[in-house]
Enzyme design. Structure first.
Site, PDB file in Angstrom:
ATOM      1  N   HIS A  33       1.164   2.214  -6.934  1.00  0.00           N
ATOM      2  CA  HIS A  33       1.590   0.944  -6.809  1.00  0.00           C
ATOM      3  C   HIS A  33       0.537   0.209  -6.410  1.00  0.00           C
ATOM      4  CE1 HIS A  33       5.262   2.005  -4.411  1.00  0.00           C
ATOM      5  NE2 HIS A  33       4.880   2.924  -4.740  1.00  0.00           N
ATOM      6  N   SER A  80       2.015   6.164  -1.411  1.00  0.00           N
ATOM      7  CA  SER A  80       2.716   5.281  -1.838  1.00  0.00           C
ATOM      8  C   SER A  80       4.000   4.751   0.509  1.00  0.00           C
ATOM      9  CB  SER A  80       3.946   5.398  -2.300  1.00  0.00           C
ATOM     10  OG  SER A  80       3.840   6.949  -2.355  1.00  0.00           O
ATOM     11  N   LYS A 119       7.226  -0.691 -11.022  1.00  0.00           N
ATOM     12  CA  LYS A 119       6.961  -1.681  -9.870  1.00  0.00           C
ATOM     13  C   LYS A 119       6.962  -2.640  -9.856  1.00  0.00           C
ATOM     14  CE  LYS A 119       6.886   2.978  -7.320  1.00  0.00           C
ATOM     15  NZ  LYS A 119       5.957   4.279  -7.916  1.00  0.00           N
TER      16      LYS A 119
HETATM   17  C1  LIG Z   1       6.681   5.300  -7.812  1.00  0.00           C
HETATM   18  C2  LIG Z   1       5.518   5.392  -8.691  1.00  0.00           C
HETATM   19  C3  LIG Z   1       5.309   6.854  -9.741  1.00  0.00           C
HETATM   20  C4  LIG Z   1       6.867   6.630 -10.439  1.00  0.00           C
HETATM   21  O1  LIG Z   1       7.150   5.289 -11.707  1.00  0.00           O
HETATM   22  P1  LIG Z   1       8.259   5.753 -11.823  1.00  0.00           P
HETATM   23  O2  LIG Z   1       8.250   4.654 -13.007  1.00  0.00           O
HETATM   24  O3  LIG Z   1       9.584   5.096 -11.254  1.00  0.00           O
HETATM   25  O4  LIG Z   1       8.900   6.667 -12.564  1.00  0.00           O
HETATM   26  C5  LIG Z   1       4.538   7.574  -9.671  1.00  0.00           C
HETATM   27  N1  LIG Z   1       3.882   8.110  -9.253  1.00  0.00           N
HETATM   28  C6  LIG Z   1       3.575   6.657  -8.068  1.00  0.00           C
HETATM   29  C7  LIG Z   1       2.149   7.836  -7.208  1.00  0.00           C
HETATM   30  C8  LIG Z   1       4.026   6.482  -7.517  1.00  0.00           C
HETATM   31  O5  LIG Z   1       4.374   5.052  -6.336  1.00  0.00           O
END
Ligand SMILES: *Cc1c(COP(=O)(O)O)cnc(C)c1O
Length: 393
Positions: free
Chosen positions: A208, A180, A239
């Site tokens: 992502h 990320s 996301k």
């Molecule tokens: C954003 C993210 C999460 C968390 O996801 P949410 O639905 O926002 O809680 C978990 N793992 C990774 C790799 C992320 O980038």
């Protein structure tokens, strides 16, 4: 109220060090252009890759669901809070991900916690990339299994960890699909081969990559042609999917087990109907409107090339996540502040989110940015970068 002087002291230190950050409220919906402090700014910090947060079809699905099924569910999934739409959506997700089953959690964060804390015991070992997401790290903190960390995307280091852990009942290798903060993609084909060689389980967190990589955004596993060879795929609905939630796509046994042992699933209330209905619609939009993913990748190449031509270091990014490497934390925040003055919202990211000395401004383009907007953003980067002395004229 007295009692928190010790926290105030630490906060004061953060202010002195120039690393104290205030939240930045948006006054509009999440889009390529947003309003902050009454000003129009180009949004380059969201995870709204495909512009689904305010897609008319998702909004309508949410409104209809609220009207018919209410604003909340009134219970956890395991007691009285499973609606038929929750199960319909999980079947839809499993079919989309080409897995036997799927289970939805309140967020991607809790999905990782649920899996990692529940499926391993002290007879097992978890082997994790050093730059995995915080939710994986916290999930590992909750497991009773032994832990090993391998060097970031380093296959030799992973193999050493696998060799050194032959005494355990199960070995679980866990990696982000797309990292990320750097936007690089894990070398999954090689990781899968190693796992197969050592008979280890593999789990990929595709937060992502969901909606970004693979056919219609099915993720990195599908992108590399590895369907059926990755034991657990974790994804987020928060996301590119544009709504909220996380999921585990795996076998029916894993789903059934998590329903009984995944603590966030057992002890926290289920998603409201608006969320589930909007997510259902989002998966259908991924199938109906593949041009969104094409636009996302066109914009990604365009913006990355533009930054590089201006002389910025964009690190090892291969995806829409494009960091502008700065190094010094104060400078990264200065660059971000200047960009905001020039009408671009791109957040500075520093320790502890990234390693010390690796501070950066992280950008994420979406399918909804026009070339004109991207040119305007590049112009702002040029001015701000020159003024701070990160690039020369
Ligand atoms: C954003 C993210 C999460 C968390 O996801 P949410 O639905 O926002 O809680 C978990 N793992 C990774 C790799 C992320 O980038």
């Amino acid at each position: 109220m007295k009692g928190f002087e010790y926290l105030e002291k630490e906060l004061d230190q953060m202010r002195q060090d120039g690393v104290f950050r205030s939240l930045v409220p948006l006054e509009t919906d999440q889009d390529a252009v947003v309003s902050i402090d009454g000003r129009r700014v180009i949004q380059l910090s969201s995870n709204n890759y495909l512009g689904l947060t305010n897609h008319p079809r998702l909004k309508l699905a949410a409104v209809r669901a609220a009207d018919q099924f209410g604003a909340g569910t009134g219970s956890v999934r395991t007691i009285a809070g499973t609606f038929s739409m929750h199960e319909d959506f999980e079947k839809q997700l499993a079919a989309f991900k080409h897995t036997e089953a799927a289970l939805v959690f309140q967020s991607g964060f809790t999905a990782n916690q649920a899996v990692l804390a529940s499926i391993l015991t002290k007879e097992d070992v978890v082997i994790s990339d050093e730059l995995n997401h915080a939710s994986i790290i916290d999930g590992i903190r909750l497991t009773k299994a032994a832990r090993k960390i391998y060097k970031h995307v380093d296959l030799n280091s992973l193999e050493e960890a696998l060799q050194a852990s032959s005494g355990y009942r199960k070995r679980l290798v866990v990696t982000d699909g797309v990292f990320s903060m750097d936007g690089n993609i894990a070398p999954l084909p090689e990781i899968v081969e190693l796992c197969e060689k050592y008979d280890a389980l593999i789990m990929v967190d595709d937060a992502h990559a969901s909606g970004v990589l693979g056919e219609n955004g099915r993720g990195t596993v599908n992108h590399f042609g590895l369907d059926g060879r990755v034991h657990i795929q974790v994804g987020t609905l928060s996301k590119a999917i544009g709504v909220l939630g996380g999921y585990v796509a795996s076998t029916k046994a894993v789903r059934d087990y998590l329903i009984h042992k995944g603590r966030p699933f057992l002890f926290s209330t289920s998603h409201p109907p608006t969320v589930t209905a909007a997510c259902q619609e989002a998966i259908q939009v991924l199938i109906d409107e593949p041009e969104r993913i094409e636009r996302l990748w066109y914009n990604t190449e365009y913006f990355k090339k533009g930054l590089q031509e201006l002389g910025f270091d964009t690190g090892k990014s291969k995806t829409p996540i494009t960091p502008v490497m700065v190094g010094d934390e104060k400078k990264a925040h200065q660059l971000s502040d200047k960009l905001l003055q020039y009408g671009v919202f791109a957040q500075g990211i520093a320790f502890p989110t990234v390693q010390k000395g690796q501070a950066r401004v992280r950008t994420i383009v979406t399918s909804e940015h026009t070339v004109e907007l991207l040119d305007e953003a590049l112009e702002a980067f040029k001015k701000a970068g020159q003024e701070i002395g990160i690039i020369t004229e």
